[in-house]
Design an enzyme around this catalytic site. Structure first.
Site, PDB file in Angstrom:
ATOM      1  N   ASP A  80      29.645  14.269  24.654  1.00 50.93           N
ATOM      2  CA  ASP A  80      28.396  14.146  23.881  1.00 50.93           C
ATOM      3  C   ASP A  80      27.635  15.465  23.817  1.00 50.93           C
ATOM      4  OD1 ASP A  80      28.124  13.376  26.662  1.00 50.93           O
ATOM      5  OD2 ASP A  80      26.035  12.845  26.282  1.00 50.93           O
ATOM      6  N   HIS A  81      27.933  16.401  24.738  1.00 52.44           N
ATOM      7  CA  HIS A  81      27.220  17.680  24.767  1.00 52.44           C
ATOM      8  C   HIS A  81      27.974  18.800  24.047  1.00 52.44           C
ATOM      9  CE1 HIS A  81      24.081  16.425  27.747  1.00 52.44           C
ATOM     10  NE2 HIS A  81      24.939  15.415  27.799  1.00 52.44           N
ATOM     11  N   HIS A 166      26.039  15.985  38.696  1.00 51.87           N
ATOM     12  CA  HIS A 166      26.401  14.960  37.709  1.00 51.87           C
ATOM     13  C   HIS A 166      27.754  14.372  38.109  1.00 51.87           C
ATOM     14  CE1 HIS A 166      26.242  13.024  33.812  1.00 51.87           C
ATOM     15  NE2 HIS A 166      27.061  13.844  33.179  1.00 51.87           N
ATOM     16  N   ASP A 189      22.508  16.843  32.236  1.00 50.75           N
ATOM     17  CA  ASP A 189      22.674  15.563  32.926  1.00 50.75           C
ATOM     18  C   ASP A 189      22.781  15.823  34.424  1.00 50.75           C
ATOM     19  OD1 ASP A 189      22.822  14.540  30.382  1.00 50.75           O
ATOM     20  OD2 ASP A 189      24.946  13.990  30.472  1.00 50.75           O
TER      21      ASP A 189
END
Ligand SMILES: [Zn+2]
Ligand SMILES: [Zn+2]
Length: 290
Positions: A80-81, A166, A189
């Site tokens: 997602d990053h 994370h 995160d």
């Protein structure tokens, strides 16, 4: 401060750091929130922190094209990053008039990701090189893998790398960006940890990806329950902000997606622990310091 007046103040030297949330979403698709990605403008430096879904569209809305980036910095290599890193790379490449390396900083593994993205784009590159006589160079990506304790300068901004937690995703880092006496801490995160406290210590702006632990716990889905142990809850973000003495806490990366009208509920969970300013950001929310 609205985006246009913030930009004017930055150009006047009245703002040292300007942070624009490009994407405040998470892996869960949202019609209103692009994937995780934040633009930091500090002096002559324009840094893109992570490259989530839709990043190039949001960058343009914030007034920056990929050719205007000084560097891309990645907190970690979760999809997602990084999912639109390929779009940043290709758009930067096809809009350059001469070979212009794109600087990318990230944790170990970043070179592997960039190499794989370039491999994925091999056919596209050949189509364009064959078609455009004046395009006679491939995309050039200048990768620097960084770890906790590393520091580097991007134009007149100073960037210090800090360890985040994370796990089981390893390695992950956050970036402390300093310019003109102002500090922005981009955490990515992470759960609360000593490295995060150092990253945020005394920062003017602390951007934290968050989840609503109470809402996630209420969903009987193991895959969602799994995310509880490696993200900061909104309450934990407030606790970190208070402990580190930051001025402004900026919330992003909402899980579940934050819907209009729920902002006060989210803010209240952080405000129970942190007395400073709390920004419940939407895409293109801009926060300034200095
Ligand atoms: Zn992640
Ligand atoms: Zn994430």
């Amino acid at each position: 401060m609205c985006i246009s007046s913030a930009a004017e103040h930055r150009m006047d030297g009245l703002v040292s750091i300007e942070v624009t949330l490009l994407g405040t979403g998470s892996p869960i698709p949202s019609p209103d929130r692009a994937g995780p990605s934040t633009l930091v403008r500090a002096g002559e430096a324009t840094l893109l922190v992570d490259c989530g879904r839709g990043v190039v569209m949001r960058m343009v809305a914030a007034g920056v094209l990929p050719i205007g980036l000084s560097a891309v910095v990645l907190t970690h290599l979760h999809s997602d990053h990084i999912t639109d890193l390929n779009d940043v790379i290709t758009t930067q490449w096809v809009m350059t008039a001469a070979e212009t390396p794109l600087k990318v900083y990230g944790p170990p593994g970043t070179q592997q990701v960039v190499d794989a993205v370039l491999r994925m784009l091999t056919l596209d590159q050949q189509y364009r090189l064959d078609h455009h006589d004046d395009l006679d160079y491939p995309p050039v990506i200048d990768v620097t893998e960084v770890g906790p304790g590393d520091a580097f300068d991007v134009a007149d901004a100073h960037v210090v790398v800090h360890e985040t937690d994370h796990r089981p995703v390893v390695p992950t880092v956050g970036y402390r960006i300093e310019h003109g006496g102002a500090v922005a801490a981009l955490a990515g995160d992470t759960v609360p940890c000593a490295g995060l406290d150092q990253l945020c210590a005394g920062a003017d702006i602390y951007v934290q990806t968050v989840i609503r632990a109470d809402l996630v716990k209420a969903v009987p889905n193991q895959r969602l329950q799994d995310i509880l142990d490696y993200h900061s809850s909104v309450e934990q973000a407030g606790q970190t902000a208070a402990r580190a003495g930051v001025k402004t806490l900026v919330l992003t990366h909402y899980v579940p997606p934050l819907l209009p009208g729920q902002e006060d509920d989210w803010r209240a969970q952080a405000a129970a622990h942190f007395a400073g300013e709390i920004v419940v950001a939407n895409d293109l929310t801009t926060v300034t310091a200095g």
